[in-house]
Design an enzyme around this catalytic site. Structure first.
Site, mmCIF file in Angstrom:
data_model
loop_
_atom_site.group_PDB
_atom_site.id
_atom_site.type_symbol
_atom_site.label_atom_id
_atom_site.label_comp_id
_atom_site.label_asym_id
_atom_site.label_seq_id
_atom_site.Cartn_x
_atom_site.Cartn_y
_atom_site.Cartn_z
ATOM 1 C CG PHE A 302 -2.058 -0.930 1.206
ATOM 2 C CD1 PHE A 302 -2.228 -1.813 0.155
ATOM 3 C CD2 PHE A 302 -2.994 -0.947 2.238
ATOM 4 C CE1 PHE A 302 -3.294 -2.707 0.128
ATOM 5 C CE2 PHE A 302 -4.061 -1.831 2.221
ATOM 6 C CZ PHE A 302 -4.212 -2.705 1.174
ATOM 7 C CD GLU A 303 4.173 3.264 -2.528
ATOM 8 O OE1 GLU A 303 4.355 4.377 -1.996
ATOM 9 O OE2 GLU A 303 5.107 2.487 -2.782
#
Length: 428
Positions: A302-303
């Site tokens: 996840f960014e």
């Protein structure tokens, strides 16, 4: 996770000196007037953050526990704190539990990820709450889960950032921990930048990666999430090639990410494989190893934030929100996304799939994964001496080989004995 790109200036003639001086003034690293410092009014120092987390765990022993795992080699040492969430006095090692492993702060400069870890723990302990949270439904969901969470994976790299090296993503001896894992390790693309992506001298050469591999193998999660900043994205395997896995599991991963993107990322997040979405391939990443080797059914990166309009030299601003409204928005949106994942994730699995599946693992993985220093319930350290690990592995291999040979000799002798008895002529 996103790399910084460097664009060198090329001088063709001194006739452009006024223009070049202007450009140099804009890009000279010694000019710190445009560099955003860490906003300590928003962010905890690493020491303060861990102190707060330890206090949180101490206040909620019925839900939270914490252990510190230390490791080192060649004079380089590190430690990683692992927080375990398990409600109602259940055995966190019970393999029938649905298991989720989260890691934050793998790159030193991405401070916002560790702040999100603290927010998630605060909600799990019920000292903070999500907006419009249904307590009964949430408790029913969490009763079925065991969550292990690493707030700061790269503590030494984080210390270097706090000391003023705001662009540092590597660990304390200059290795990118997200290039130090064993799948497709060491391959370098044409735009390889050692100041960003040094993979180390060998797969798992770094103590931090060794600890995380041991943790992943011993915990055997159903869902793994490696949390970064640099953009807004929800990535699934693979990072080292421009494809996603095939089949139903891949479709379930994408469907889950699309739900999170719709309800919490407001359709801003990029979805797909990291290798095909970021614009470059990444080799030796944690998520690819967790999916391909540890065999976690779902593995994600996840960014959670990125400022794509800022200068590549202004690293703190590029990777972390610098004002209170954005800081709160990121933590609120992404903590809600994680609790949605806690609810929807187990629904992607059959009822019997949460039971421990039989897996073939190598001798090295077994020893690394299950002979890991830990703390027992009385707080005493149960340590494995790293110096003797290679010898233990060698003796174990020799033991297995000798056992096979002895069994073969024993069976051969029995067969020969039976043949000799059957071949003796009967005397009149």
């Amino acid at each position: 996770m996103r790399r910084r790109h460097h664009f060198p200036l090329i001088c063709y003639a001194i006739f452009f000196s006024p223009l070049l001086l202007l450009v140099f003034a804009e890009t000279n690293p010694s000019d710190s007037s445009s560099i955003t410092p860490i906003n300590w009014d928003l962010y905890h120092s690493s020491d303060d953050l861990m102190e707060q987390i330890h206090s949180l765990v101490h206040r909620h022993p019925d839900k939270l526990s914490i252990e510190m795992i230390k490791s080192g080699n060649k004079g380089y040492n590190t430690e990683i704190n692992v927080v375990t969430y398990c409600r109602g006095g259940r055995d966190s090692d019970d393999r029938s539990n649905f298991r989720i492993l989260l890691t934050f702060g793998q790159h030193g400069r991405e401070l916002i990820t560790s702040e999100l870890a603290f927010r998630i723990l605060s909600i799990l302990s019920e000292e903070q709450f999500l907006p419009k949270q249904n307590g009964v439904t949430m408790n029913n969901t969490l009763d079925k889960l065991v969550i292990k969470l690493v707030p700061i994976e790269n503590l030494n790299g984080r210390k270097r950032v706090e000391a003023g090296d705001l662009c540092e993503r590597r660990n304390g001896r200059g290795v990118d921990l997200n290039r130090n894992w064993g799948v497709d390790w060491g391959k370098k693309e044409k735009d390889y930048d050692p100041s960003e992506e040094n993979p180390g001298t060998a797969p798992f050469s770094e103590p931090e990666s060794q600890i995380m591999r041991k943790l992943a193998l011993s915990f055997d999660p159903h869902i793994w999430i490696n949390v970064h900043s640099g953009m807004e994205a929800l990535f699934m395997p693979y990072d080292h090639k421009n494809i996603t896995p095939v089949g139903l599991p891949s479709k379930k991963m994408r469907a889950l990410l699309e739900q999170l993107n719709k309800f919490h990322c407001h359709n801003r997040c990029m979805i797909g494989c990291g290798g095909g979405s970021v614009g470059y391939l990444a080799h030796g990443t944690a998520t690819d190893y967790i999916y391909d080797v540890v065999k976690a059914p779902m593995a994600f990166t996840f960014e959670i934030y990125g400022d794509n309009e800022t200068s590549s030299r202004d690293c703190f601003k590029m990777f972390n929100p610098v004002d209170l409204p954005n800081f709160k928005r990121v933590l609120n949106d992404w903590s809600a996304a994680f609790f949605t994942l806690f609810k929807l994730g187990p629904l992607q699995f059959d009822r019997n799939s949460t039971k421990a599946a039989e897996k073939w693992v190598s001798i090295d993985e077994y020893l690394d994964g299950y002979l890991v220093e830990r703390k027992n319930r009385y707080g005493k350290n149960m340590e494995v001496i790293d110096v003797g690990m290679q010898e233990i592995k060698t003796y174990f291999r020799l033991f297995l080989l000798s056992s096979v040979l002895l069994m073969f000799m024993f069976c051969s002798r029995i067969a020969k004995s039976k043949y000799s008895r059957n071949s003796i002529p009967v005397l009149p």
